[in-house]
Design a protein around this motif. Sequence first.
Motif: not given
Length: 234
Positions: A59-67, A113-126
């Motif tokens: 969804v172009h966010g920064r939520t991380v799931g741990v499975v 990680v799905h890092a599009g413009r929005v997700g990358a901008r809000v820090g999904v990778v960190p």
Amino acid sequence: MRIRRVVTTREGGASTAPYDSFNLGDHVGDDPAAVTANRDRLARELGLPADHLVWMEQVHGRTVGVVDGPVPDKLEATDAVVTATTGLALVVLVADCVPVLLADPEAGVVGAVHAGRVGARVGVVPAALKAMVEAGADVDRVEVLLGPSICGECYEVPQDMQTDVERHLPGTACRTRKGTPGLDLRAGLWRQLADAGVAKIGIDPRCTNEERTLFSHRREGTTGRLAAVTWVEP
């Protein structure tokens, strides 16, 4: 431990145009039966049970799931997933966004990680990197692959958008082939990861907009999704 990474192309599947033919996205309007056949084929080719592939509702966010085991259906509203469980393959779907595959081979922790413009901008990778550390990884040992995505020469954006993304993800701003404002997300993510202490960063140089064997939303509008997959072999 042996880390596996696979990036698919659009060739060799059951889907028909405009999703032809190895579309793995179930949210783009393709025939569900074709998507299921393609996903089953992916599992067979990887040598894994189909239920050991972990999918996300991106969804172009920064939520991380741990499975730590198979996930029924998919992780809802999630753009990064981390596991320390062997044989569990994490899948990210893209058609211009950057698929980021991370791994600490010594700890046996992987992330996708799905890092599009929005997700990358809000820090999904960190956020994914933090979750990996909490699962036992060490940043000094983490290896990263930035997969195929739209390149900066093709990714034209309005000037104010470029300025905004560059402020949040330094190193992203560039000029397109036409000389207009552009974004190079892989360049910005590379810098972000390096600044975080990650030393081993590889880049798949293919541009999804230019490479016809890959899906590209910008080039085609309605189209399929390729997959980037990572897992730790048992």
